[in-house]
Write an enzyme that holds these catalytic residues in place. Sequence first.
Site, short mmCIF file in Angstrom:
data_model
loop_
_atom_site.label_atom_id
_atom_site.label_comp_id
_atom_site.label_asym_id
_atom_site.label_seq_id
_atom_site.Cartn_x
_atom_site.Cartn_y
_atom_site.Cartn_z
CB THR A 1 -21.50 -0.76 6.52
OG1 THR A 1 -21.65 0.43 5.74
CG2 THR A 1 -22.09 -0.54 7.90
N GLY A 2 -18.59 -0.77 4.61
CA GLY A 2 -18.04 -1.16 3.31
C GLY A 2 -17.13 -2.37 3.47
NE ARG A 3 -13.96 -5.21 -1.42
CZ ARG A 3 -12.63 -5.16 -1.45
NH1 ARG A 3 -11.91 -6.08 -0.85
NH2 ARG A 3 -12.02 -4.18 -2.09
CE LYS B 1 -26.08 -0.12 4.34
NZ LYS B 1 -24.85 -0.59 3.72
CB THR C 1 -10.33 7.97 1.00
OG1 THR C 1 -11.20 7.58 2.06
CG2 THR C 1 -11.05 7.88 -0.34
CD GLU C 2 -4.78 4.34 -3.20
OE1 GLU C 2 -4.16 4.66 -4.23
OE2 GLU C 2 -5.01 3.16 -2.88
CE1 TYR D 1 2.63 -0.19 6.29
CE2 TYR D 1 2.39 -1.72 4.46
CZ TYR D 1 1.87 -0.72 5.25
OH TYR D 1 0.61 -0.25 5.00
CD GLU E 1 6.48 8.80 -2.05
OE1 GLU E 1 6.61 7.68 -1.53
OE2 GLU E 1 5.49 9.12 -2.72
CG HIS F 1 2.44 7.48 -3.60
ND1 HIS F 1 3.62 7.24 -2.91
CD2 HIS F 1 1.56 6.57 -3.14
CE1 HIS F 1 3.43 6.23 -2.08
NE2 HIS F 1 2.19 5.81 -2.19
#
Lengths: 380, 289
Positions: free
Chosen positions: B17-19, B43, B97-98, B159, B209, B247
């Site tokens: 339900t978050g943005r 919710k 999640t970061e 990507y 990386e 990162h």
Amino acid sequence: MKLYEFEAGGLFRQEGIPVPDFVVTDSPTQVRQATEKIGPPVVVKAQVLTGGRGLAGGVQVAESPEQAEEIARQILKSTIKGLPVSKVMVVKKAEVAREFYLGVTIDGLIGSPMVILSTAGGVSIEETAKTHPEMVVSNQIPILSGLSLPGAEKMTQKAGLDSDDSARIAEILHKLYHVFRKYDATIAEINPLVRTAKGEYLALDAKMEIDDSALFRHPDLSILPEDRIASPLEKKGRQIGVAYVELDGEVGIISTGAGLGMATMDIVSQRYRPANFLETGGGISEELLYQVMELIMQKQGLRAVFINLLGGINPIHEGARGIVRFLQEHPTNIPIVARVMGNRQEETRQILREGGVEVATEVATEKCVEHLFRRLEGGR
Amino acid sequence: MSILLNRETRVLVQGITGRVGQAQTKWMLEYGTNIVAGVTPGKGGEEVAGVPVYNSAAQAVAERGAEASVFFVPPAAVKDASRETIDAGVRLIVVVTEHVPVHDAMEIKAYASGRDVQLLGPTSPGIITPGEAKMGIMPGNMFQPGRIGAISRSGTLAYEICVDLAAAGLGQSTAVGMGADPVPFTNLSELLRLFDADPDTDLVVIIGEVGGRQEEHAARFIASQMTKPVVAYIAGYSVPEGKRMGHAGAIVQGNMGTTKSKISAFQEAGVEVAEYPLDVVKLVQNKLG
């Protein structure tokens, strides 16, 4: 986030680790007064967020209050590895009988804390691990159960310490692990821990780094990460919410991702030196990209900018408006080349072209950076 | 075929339900992902894009048979949500999640160990089986179905390289984002093992990386156990020592975490390493003949 020695030492002491009394100040006069009170000889230590202070002259012994004042004056004027020294610590010089190393860090591969004990203190643990691996005992700690006191004793015994050293150092190691867990540290280190001629145990240095992502759990530390960023541009980056790293080159770089940003730096580095690393993160907006342009253009000696917008589902067209608005308000002669791919890429490219940005339309970043090279080498 | 995720996988979205959760749920549904439920505590009973929302993972599993979950929950809530979701019996958890505290990541990893669950992240861009389903934030149009397995620490770099590969007609069986935190839930070598066992993957591309020693460890697995060819790319040879590059895990500390260390480990294991992203395509073409 790195802590200063006096901050880490303060936390260690709160948890019962023996830390000698110290005074921290930015005033050479106070250093003299403190030395009078403590009684020479004392050690004057630069408080900087980097290792290798000793070799850089940031740790010196003073035999008198006057000498301590003079040393403090000199250290406070110096820079160590590019960092200005704004505070010094004064502490009684200990008579060292034996030195040890105690550390807790994170093994990223196993995903657990790692406790390290070495019977060679005062030198870097990496060095000891290479030259005298037999002096180093390390242990991965199952995080859900933690390091018990008997567990710490097993380590000190394995290191071959005699019974007095073993019991006391196990206790300190156990406390160090507790500090590491309590404050979400990524490193907690005592190097050296010493046994003095009188048989006291003292932590003569204190090193700690706290996980930035866990600072919200430690409001008691009341330490702002921004306050310990030396570069004003990096500080600004943090304030606007992007990852900016200042470098010493001439090509500014904006990227929508961290991995892509590093790859772009590598590609640019074939011929030029990057002036910065900048990753916008996912929250792209017109305002953010305006601020990002404002930030990277402040770098002295900038000769060109490469913008790598790999949009995915980010609103890169809005970002493009911010870039163009900045350029309209602050016209520049240096070449700006953009690579644009993702959602609404044609619209984004059009906005940038109309704002005077050269848009490279090849698929791969390498090909697009060639446009920048051509511009820097005088072509169009 | 694929690893971990296909069009039938019954997916749960936590933090729906978050943005971000709402927006990404629409994109995932549009791509064809079989999203059966969402969770946001308090919710329950609501709907997001036609997906029923529950108060807990246990409810979503019991009532909708969810078997995989993607997290868009706040960093401080990830630890408890992970435990709850593991206990509910979900077999795949993707943590987008970061800024998850690294001590929490260690605790989650320890809790998951020995239980029948695979976790990706934290800071995972997600996982996508092109043409079938995706969990996470990877844009679908950057990937094409095919027979290359891709494992990436970074989203945007995945990507970049998958677009290059697709332009050369080389699609992906599955692309996995393992995230670039100091403690990833799943090590690179474990993901290689899954691709090695997948009959529809011919070759694996590793997009690495600077930072940590995942690649060095994976090189040993490749040399000793991997049967399929592997091609690698490592970003960050121009990265200075001691600076964190976006990162949390992307940092060179002394000699640790350098591209040099990773590249030589791979080369010793017989893995060819591309100098720049586009070179990956040539190396893959050479390997596949």
